[in-house]
Design a protein around this motif. Structure first.
Motif, PDB file in Angstrom:
ATOM      1  N   GLY A 100       0.799  -1.211   0.000  1.00 32.76           N
ATOM      2  CA  GLY A 100       0.000   0.000   0.000  1.00 32.76           C
ATOM      3  C   GLY A 100       0.835   1.266   0.000  1.00 32.76           C
ATOM      4  O   GLY A 100       2.059   1.232   0.238  1.00 32.76           O
ATOM      5  N   PHE A 101       0.157   2.380  -0.306  1.00 29.69           N
ATOM      6  CA  PHE A 101       0.783   3.701  -0.347  1.00 29.69           C
ATOM      7  C   PHE A 101      -0.103   4.682   0.396  1.00 29.69           C
ATOM      8  O   PHE A 101      -1.335   4.578   0.380  1.00 29.69           O
ATOM      9  N   ALA A 490      -3.741   3.217  -0.559  1.00 29.55           N
ATOM     10  CA  ALA A 490      -4.032   2.936  -1.970  1.00 29.55           C
ATOM     11  C   ALA A 490      -3.168   1.760  -2.421  1.00 29.55           C
ATOM     12  O   ALA A 490      -1.957   1.742  -2.180  1.00 29.55           O
ATOM     13  N   LEU A 491      -3.797   0.780  -3.096  1.00 29.35           N
ATOM     14  CA  LEU A 491      -3.082  -0.384  -3.622  1.00 29.35           C
ATOM     15  C   LEU A 491      -3.198  -0.403  -5.141  1.00 29.35           C
ATOM     16  O   LEU A 491      -4.198   0.073  -5.710  1.00 29.35           O
ATOM     17  N   PHE A 492      -2.181  -0.952  -5.823  1.00 23.67           N
ATOM     18  CA  PHE A 492      -2.153  -1.008  -7.280  1.00 23.67           C
ATOM     19  C   PHE A 492      -1.862  -2.428  -7.738  1.00 23.67           C
ATOM     20  O   PHE A 492      -1.109  -3.169  -7.085  1.00 23.67           O
ATOM     21  N   SER A 511       0.269   1.978 -17.007  1.00 23.15           N
ATOM     22  CA  SER A 511       0.799   0.678 -16.606  1.00 23.15           C
ATOM     23  C   SER A 511       0.383   0.294 -15.183  1.00 23.15           C
ATOM     24  O   SER A 511       0.101  -0.873 -14.908  1.00 23.15           O
ATOM     25  N   SER A 512       0.316   1.269 -14.286  1.00 22.80           N
ATOM     26  CA  SER A 512      -0.003   0.960 -12.883  1.00 22.80           C
ATOM     27  C   SER A 512      -1.473   0.651 -12.686  1.00 22.80           C
ATOM     28  O   SER A 512      -1.853  -0.147 -11.826  1.00 22.80           O
ATOM     29  N   GLY A 513      -2.328   1.282 -13.481  1.00 25.74           N
ATOM     30  CA  GLY A 513      -3.762   1.157 -13.278  1.00 25.74           C
ATOM     31  C   GLY A 513      -4.251   2.116 -12.211  1.00 25.74           C
ATOM     32  O   GLY A 513      -3.471   2.845 -11.596  1.00 25.74           O
ATOM     33  N   ASP A 514      -5.565   2.112 -11.991  1.00 24.23           N
ATOM     34  CA  ASP A 514      -6.160   2.994 -10.994  1.00 24.23           C
ATOM     35  C   ASP A 514      -5.972   2.421  -9.589  1.00 24.23           C
ATOM     36  O   ASP A 514      -5.895   1.208  -9.404  1.00 24.23           O
ATOM     37  N   PRO A 515      -5.946   3.301  -8.590  1.00 26.63           N
ATOM     38  CA  PRO A 515      -5.741   2.805  -7.212  1.00 26.63           C
ATOM     39  C   PRO A 515      -6.987   2.108  -6.669  1.00 26.63           C
ATOM     40  O   PRO A 515      -8.118   2.458  -7.008  1.00 26.63           O
ATOM     41  N   GLU A 516      -6.765   1.120  -5.817  1.00 22.71           N
ATOM     42  CA  GLU A 516      -7.834   0.481  -5.054  1.00 22.71           C
ATOM     43  C   GLU A 516      -7.668   0.931  -3.605  1.00 22.71           C
ATOM     44  O   GLU A 516      -6.660   0.640  -2.965  1.00 22.71           O
TER      45      GLU A 516
END
Length: 576
Positions: A100-101, A490-492, A511-516
């Motif tokens: 996570g971030f 936030a997870l990717f 490339s990372s996609g949207d955060p979950e």
């Protein structure tokens, strides 16, 4: 020949780029939350000198002959591994243990992601990072609220007017009484500690104050009452001049010159009124049987029962500790001589001897047929042994005899009935008055919660702590422990695909996609460690090793260029 020159130049370029990345990693070896990068190369365009052919029945196949044109950069990948934690002195410093971030938002509304949890609370209650960007999550009590990306603002409810108070519980046998001591008015000055101390009858009630602690010295043997309550004596007459506990405390404070305007006098309220507030005296009863032989031959023996009841002169539970040891002994005439004091008063004890040893009163009663041992003789011996101490005045309240055979009351000789026996019993049933017992539970009580209405900020909190699920709690003197917000993560799907933007920030990419968004400690997300920061995951030993390898690769490629140049020089010199 020119191809090797171009290959050497390409090799110099990629090794130079790799050195740039290594230098950046080493530079950030102590940067909080930094994630190191790793470089990979790839080979590039190939020129076919001859193409591959397949074999047949008459000839074999040939492999292609290709000449390459050097190397180029393949990728600069981020290493998103967990790094170690270093502990700090700030409770708002946070580290993520796991995936996570943290989310932060700048003034323009741009959202960035970071592993650097170096946070602080600004003057308006925003939870910010070192760059002044606001941390995202939930503000207020987060119970039942899903993970969010809203700015976190820590709000402390205002303080209302409150009286300082404390609630105590007193158990009297099977009965339970709850009482509340409270200040007379509002204000922080009502947050005081109260000590109640017992004094002797001849001492003057008094109170002293040391900072916020008030020590009240009063006679707890007084009979305390409710406001307006009537207390009757054994004859049914009202006992005059009684004080409430509040009155006794206030009078002691006035005697000590203690005055807290708006706070004193203290108020005491009870949830229910006890039935009997009077103290009781400790007592006990001896029943001793003796068989009397018949007076004439052929007669029947009789059985006599001696009843002796002892009682403490002063009411209160203290006498429950007393024991009475009665010893019958053969008497002489000297034991039975009367004594006369200087005033000519007969103080004969008839040979009864009394003495105290600790909490045990020993009575020695002579066995005599010539002199009746009376209740008064025993009382006189006990009085002499008490030596003026009223609490050790044990009185014989009843001397009675019963003919067990007939059930009739008879006159009994105490000495003859006891004979040479030894009887021991303890006093019981002594009890302090209800309000003395209440006061003794106030040995130390602290009134809290007193306040005047005012707006509150995080500066008014006693302390702040952050749980591993990211919930931020504040401890307030009035509100107690309150939940003020929650830091969400936030997870990717592909965190290595995030774009670095500096200041240990990342932003989303294709490339990372949207955060979950997830709460800390949820399935798949890491936990938050307060008073800690995540260190850089750049491995200095690995970086130095890579630097040496990169240096050698650069050196070798430069040699390719040098040798190719020499060969071209020889070719040009053929003309000579």
């Amino acid at each position: 020949m020119m191809k090797s020159l171009y290959s050497g130049v390409a090799g110099l370029k990629v090794h130079n780029q790799r050195m740039d990345v290594i230098g950046n990693n080493i530079s950030n070896v102590n940067t909080t939350g930094y994630k190191a990068s790793a470089v990979t190369f790839k080979d590039v365009f190939y020129q076919n000198k001859s193409y591959a052919t397949s074999g047949d029945t008459t000839s074999g196949g040939r492999n292609a002959n290709q000449v390459g044109y050097g190397a180029q950069l393949n990728s600069i990948g981020q290493i998103m591994t967990q790094s170690g934690l270093t502990y700090s002195d700030s409770v708002t410093d946070c580290a993520i243990q796991g995936e996570g971030f943290f989310q932060v938002m700048d003034q323009a509304g741009n959202v960035y992601y970071t592993r650097n949890g170096n946070f602080h609370i600004d003057n308006v209650g925003n939870l910010c990072d070192a760059s002044g960007n606001i941390v995202l999550g939930v503000s207020g009590d987060p119970t039942g609220i899903e993970a969010s990306a809203n700015r976190i603002n820590l709000y402390v409810p205002p303080v209302d007017n409150e009286k300082a108070s404390v609630e105590k519980v007193y158990k009297d046998g099977t009965n339970e009484y709850t009482y509340t001591i409270s200040a007379a008015g509002y204000g922080d000055n009502g947050n005081i500690s109260l000590n109640i101390m017992d004094i002797d009858d001849d001492e003057t009630p008094f109170a002293t104050q040391n900072d916020r602690t008030i020590t009240v010295r009063i006679d707890l043997d007084q009979i305390f009452i409710y406001e307006g309550q009537k207390v009757l004596d054994d004859a049914g007459n009202e006992i005059p001049g009684l004080k409430t506990l509040e009155q006794a405390i206030q009078e002691a404070m006035e005697a000590g010159g203690i005055d807290i305007p708006g706070i004193l006098p203290l108020e005491i309220e009870y949830n229910n009124q006890p039935g009997n507030t009077l103290a009781t005296k400790a007592n006990n009863r001896i029943e001793h049987m003796v068989t009397i032989p018949p007076a004439a031959a052929g007669g029947k023996p009789t059985t006599e029962k001696l009843d002796l009841t002892f009682e403490a002169s002063t009411a209160g539970a203290f006498a429950n500790k007393y024991e009475i040891n009665i010893i019958g002994y053969p008497a002489t005439n000297d034991d039975l001589k009367a004594t006369v004091d200087v005033n000519g008063t007969d103080t004969a004890t008839g040979g009864v001897k009394a003495g105290w040893s600790g909490n045990v009163l020993t009575l020695r009663i002579p066995n005599t047929t010539t002199t009746d041992i009376t209740k008064e003789m025993i009382d006189a011996a006990i009085h002499e042994a008490a030596g003026g101490d009223s609490k050790k005045l044990i009185t014989v309240t009843q001397v009675a005899g019963t003919d067990v055979t007939t059930g009739n009351a008879i006159s009994v000789n105490i000495a003859n009935n006891l004979g040479d026996t030894n009887v021991r019993l303890g006093l019981k049933e002594g009890k302090d008055n209800f309000f003395k017992s209440i006061a003794e539970t106030m040995e130390t009580v602290k009134l809290t919660g007193g306040s005047i209405a005012a707006e509150q900020t995080t500066k008014d909190l006693e302390s702040i702590f952050i749980d591993d699920d990211g919930v931020i709690y504040g401890v307030h003197t009035v509100h107690g422990t309150i939940a003020m917000g929650r830091i969400d993560l936030a997870l990717f799907e592909n965190p290595e695909g995030l774009d670095q933007v500096g200041t240990t920030y990342w932003k989303t990419s294709l490339s990372s996609g949207d955060p979950e968004l997830k709460k800390a400690n949820d399935v798949g997300s890491g936990s938050i460690v307060s008073t800690a920061l995540e260190m850089s995951n750049a491995d200095l030993s690995q970086e130095i090793s890579d630097m040496i390898i990169t240096q050698r690769g650069f050196q070798a490629n430069s040699r390719v260029i040098t040798v190719t140049d020499t060969m071209l020089e020889e070719l040009v010199n053929l003309k000579r």
